[in-house]
Design a protein around this motif. Sequence first.
Motif, mmCIF file in Angstrom:
data_model
loop_
_atom_site.group_PDB
_atom_site.id
_atom_site.type_symbol
_atom_site.label_atom_id
_atom_site.label_comp_id
_atom_site.label_asym_id
_atom_site.label_seq_id
_atom_site.Cartn_x
_atom_site.Cartn_y
_atom_site.Cartn_z
ATOM 1 N N THR A 287 -21.155 -48.095 65.407
ATOM 2 C CA THR A 287 -20.006 -48.082 64.408
ATOM 3 C C THR A 287 -18.606 -47.780 65.460
ATOM 4 O O THR A 287 -17.768 -48.635 64.950
ATOM 5 N N THR A 288 -18.726 -46.936 66.474
ATOM 6 C CA THR A 288 -17.531 -46.649 67.115
ATOM 7 C C THR A 288 -17.176 -47.751 68.223
ATOM 8 O O THR A 288 -15.776 -47.668 68.703
ATOM 9 N N ILE B 4 -11.998 -45.428 60.954
ATOM 10 C CA ILE B 4 -13.071 -44.893 60.298
ATOM 11 C C ILE B 4 -12.729 -43.490 59.943
ATOM 12 O O ILE B 4 -13.502 -42.962 59.074
ATOM 13 N N THR C 2 -28.350 -47.858 56.763
ATOM 14 C CA THR C 2 -27.239 -46.652 57.295
ATOM 15 C C THR C 2 -27.456 -45.380 56.942
ATOM 16 O O THR C 2 -28.356 -45.223 56.049
ATOM 17 N N ARG D 101 -17.828 -38.648 61.424
ATOM 18 C CA ARG D 101 -17.481 -40.032 61.634
ATOM 19 C C ARG D 101 -17.159 -40.369 62.917
ATOM 20 O O ARG D 101 -17.019 -41.671 63.172
#
Length: 297
Positions: A117-118, A126, A144, A161
């Motif tokens: 994700t990052t 995000i 997920t 997040r």
Amino acid sequence: IRVTVRLDSLPSVHVSAALTLSAEQTAGPILLFTEIGADALQRISAVQGDRAITVDKRPLTGTKGRASVGCFLPSAESGQVRFEYDVDPAFYPPGPVSEDPADTRARVTQDLGVLRTTTIIPQRLISSADSIRFDLPEGWTAVTPWQERDGAFVLREQGRRTNPEYIGIGPFNKTEQTIDGIVYRLAVYPGVERIDNESLLRLLNTECGIAGRPPGSREDIYCVCVVPRDFVHGGSAGLYSAVQPPDPVVLAHEMFHWWNHSRLTKPEGKWFLEGFTEYYGIRAAREAGLIDADFEK
């Protein structure tokens, strides 16, 4: 945020997202892509209303000397800006540079993929988004650690997040189980050796029994994906997610980190963090019937 995977556009994935800016926020990079090279961000555009905004893409040096990419706007902008970009999600762990794609911890092929994700979604995007939607090839699904609602995944509170999570995408066989209010999503790529959904569920129940308590809070979601051995030489793990080849002991080890994770120990205590987890991973794999006594010899 919308993430689109098209087989005719690989290895890149397409991402679109909106961001509301104030004028003082545009002094530095609007978006910062960490741990990727400039070539990985292949195209980026920005639009405000009907007006296109030129984005200046610059290679930067990130934490610990790793390559990053900063995206700057030419002048102070305020209001909502919509970004669209194509990015190669391949992520290599720190260490010597490898040319073998299977040494990545995230990548997408014609058969399946793992997204970090990052790496593909800058923190500013995000942090401001409420949900992520995946547009995937027919027959593919996204695995997920987030709640699914109306075809999208709702992001959890802000503090979670910024942690990297690993999302499995592909034609996975999925099983979901709720234990003590926590949801576990177990996904296995069809045809992998030694591990199927039934044995993975047995391993999960064994580890829950050994731990004697849930790994997190009610309504948390944990997910694990088992991928073919030749897809990755090593596994990937976030705080709530894991993607691993079908090695029972490695799987058990990474899943037990849900209980015994790095937030519980200081850096100098890594020997205990890993040693403790290795012991209980082997014990869980044995008690779940995934290995026998010969393994321990």
